[in-house]
Design a protein around this motif. Structure first.
Motif, PDB file in Angstrom:
ATOM      1  N   TYR A   1       0.947  -0.965   0.021  1.00 23.03           N
ATOM      2  CA  TYR A   1       0.027   0.093   0.083  1.00 23.03           C
ATOM      3  C   TYR A   1       1.162   1.455  -0.295  1.00 23.03           C
ATOM      4  CZ  TYR A   1      -3.607  -3.248   1.608  1.00 23.03           C
ATOM      5  OH  TYR A   1      -4.341  -3.852   1.919  1.00 23.03           O
TER       6      TYR A   1
ATOM      7  N   THR B   1       0.230   5.799   0.512  1.00 22.10           N
ATOM      8  CA  THR B   1      -0.700   6.764   1.183  1.00 22.10           C
ATOM      9  C   THR B   1      -0.072   7.829   0.458  1.00 22.10           C
ATOM     10  OG1 THR B   1       0.599   7.187   2.865  1.00 22.10           O
ATOM     11  CG2 THR B   1      -1.651   5.730   3.415  1.00 22.10           C
ATOM     12  N   CYS B   2      -0.506   8.571   0.320  1.00 22.53           N
ATOM     13  CA  CYS B   2      -0.514  10.187  -0.256  1.00 22.53           C
ATOM     14  C   CYS B   2      -0.996  11.288   0.835  1.00 22.53           C
ATOM     15  CB  CYS B   2      -1.712  10.115  -2.010  1.00 22.53           C
ATOM     16  SG  CYS B   2      -1.717   9.062  -3.176  1.00 22.53           S
TER      17      CYS B   2
ATOM     18  N   ALA C   1      -6.357  11.251  -5.204  1.00 21.45           N
ATOM     19  CA  ALA C   1      -5.446  10.013  -5.063  1.00 21.45           C
ATOM     20  C   ALA C   1      -6.420   8.930  -6.606  1.00 21.45           C
ATOM     21  CB  ALA C   1      -6.058   9.321  -3.623  1.00 21.45           C
ATOM     22  N   THR C   2      -7.799   9.801  -6.661  1.00 21.36           N
ATOM     23  CA  THR C   2      -7.979   8.620  -7.336  1.00 21.36           C
ATOM     24  C   THR C   2      -8.000   9.308  -9.295  1.00 21.36           C
ATOM     25  OG1 THR C   2     -10.518   9.709  -6.799  1.00 21.36           O
ATOM     26  CG2 THR C   2     -11.024   8.393  -8.682  1.00 21.36           C
TER      27      THR C   2
ATOM     28  N   VAL D   1      -4.004   6.656  -9.279  1.00 19.45           N
ATOM     29  CA  VAL D   1      -4.791   5.218  -9.112  1.00 19.45           C
ATOM     30  C   VAL D   1      -4.427   5.466 -10.888  1.00 19.45           C
ATOM     31  CG1 VAL D   1      -6.339   3.852  -9.134  1.00 19.45           C
ATOM     32  CG2 VAL D   1      -5.808   5.127  -7.426  1.00 19.45           C
TER      33      VAL D   1
ATOM     34  N   LYS E   1      -2.518   2.595 -13.071  1.00 13.34           N
ATOM     35  CA  LYS E   1      -2.367   1.399 -14.131  1.00 13.34           C
ATOM     36  C   LYS E   1      -1.350   1.575 -15.544  1.00 13.34           C
ATOM     37  CE  LYS E   1      -6.673   0.471 -11.586  1.00 13.34           C
ATOM     38  NZ  LYS E   1      -8.201   0.108 -11.646  1.00 13.34           N
TER      39      LYS E   1
ATOM     40  N   ALA F   1      -3.932  -1.392  -9.564  1.00  9.59           N
ATOM     41  CA  ALA F   1      -3.693  -0.360  -8.077  1.00  9.59           C
ATOM     42  C   ALA F   1      -6.203  -0.075  -8.433  1.00  9.59           C
ATOM     43  CB  ALA F   1      -3.205   0.720  -9.392  1.00  9.59           C
TER      44      ALA F   1
ATOM     45  N   LEU G   1      -8.290   2.304  -4.674  1.00  9.13           N
ATOM     46  CA  LEU G   1      -8.057   2.755  -4.254  1.00  9.13           C
ATOM     47  C   LEU G   1      -8.254   2.317  -2.551  1.00  9.13           C
ATOM     48  CD1 LEU G   1      -7.755   5.684  -2.873  1.00  9.13           C
ATOM     49  CD2 LEU G   1      -9.415   6.584  -4.545  1.00  9.13           C
TER      50      LEU G   1
ATOM     51  N   GLU H   1      -7.084   6.798   2.816  1.00 13.80           N
ATOM     52  CA  GLU H   1      -7.197   6.650   1.703  1.00 13.80           C
ATOM     53  C   GLU H   1      -5.697   5.955   1.415  1.00 13.80           C
ATOM     54  OE1 GLU H   1     -10.427   8.997  -0.660  1.00 13.80           O
ATOM     55  OE2 GLU H   1      -8.377   9.324  -0.870  1.00 13.80           O
TER      56      GLU H   1
ATOM     57  N   ILE I   1      -3.619   3.616  -1.417  1.00 11.51           N
ATOM     58  CA  ILE I   1      -3.500   2.329  -2.623  1.00 11.51           C
ATOM     59  C   ILE I   1      -2.976   1.447  -2.420  1.00 11.51           C
ATOM     60  CG2 ILE I   1      -2.915   2.942  -5.397  1.00 11.51           C
ATOM     61  CD1 ILE I   1      -2.639   6.247  -5.111  1.00 11.51           C
ATOM     62  N   GLN I   2      -3.184   0.460  -3.438  1.00  9.42           N
ATOM     63  CA  GLN I   2      -2.974  -0.927  -3.144  1.00  9.42           C
ATOM     64  C   GLN I   2      -2.597  -0.982  -4.430  1.00  9.42           C
ATOM     65  OE1 GLN I   2      -5.603  -4.780  -2.719  1.00  9.42           O
ATOM     66  NE2 GLN I   2      -4.583  -5.063  -0.873  1.00  9.42           N
TER      67      GLN I   2
END
Length: 173
Positions: free
Chosen positions: A49, A51-52, A58-59, A62, A66, A79, A81, A88, A90-91
């Motif tokens: 993961y 974090t931003c 974040a959207t 992601v 990708k 990826a 969210l 939030e 991001i994996q």
């Protein structure tokens, strides 16, 4: 559950990994009534993961991740969210463990990355944690027609008895 799916119960002996066709695959070893059997789980990608920073979107990040190619050859498997505890994450999912290792060193220098999380957990240990498994406990696998794992769950039914005992100084922790 697909029509051709079957279930197998046994005692979890070990979890290992191997690579096949450019993908990290988890091998689960069970002690069943037929002896020790190996089953493969190709549906469990290596991940960590990030974090931003607070101002990051974040959207949008992601979507860009990708599409990005890291180190000229590495693409993400996916990826996602996620939101946990009002934060939030991001994996970042990968096809192979070596890809994860390469990208984790690269991505920590990106301006939108605040922190990396769970990037140093060994792949087989992560499998145990995510599936809430403990070695030498009973589990039930649902398998497809190729004997590949579809689902994993804990069980206390039909655990075969051990035939040999041994002592070891290692501990599961």
């Amino acid at each position: 559950m697909p029509k051709t799916a079957k279930t197998v119960q046994g005692m979890l002996i070990d979890v290992q990994m191997h690579e096949e066709n450019g993908k990290s695959i988890t091998d689960v070893f069970l002690r069943t009534e037929n002896g020790i059997e190996r089953f493969s789980d190709a549906q469990f990608p290596p991940y960590f993961y990030i974090t931003c920073v607070p101002a990051a979107r974040a959207t949008e990040i992601v979507k860009k991740l990708k599409e990005e190619t890291f180190s000229h050859t590495i693409r993400l498997h996916d990826a996602l969210l996620l939101k946990r505890m009002e934060k939030e994450f991001i994996q970042l999912q990968f096809n192979r463990i070596p890809d994860l290792l390469t990208v984790r060193e690269t991505i920590k220098n990106y301006p939108f990355v605040e922190e990396l999380h769970e990037y140093n957990i060994p792949y087989t240990k992560r499998y145990l944690i995510d599936h809430q498994l403990t070695p030498y406990m009973g589990i039930e696998l649902t398998l497809n027609e190729k004997n590949e794992i579809l689902t994993v769950k804990n069980t206390e039914e039909n655990i075969p008895a051990l035939r040999i005992g041994a002592f070891d100084l290692e501990a599961y922790a």
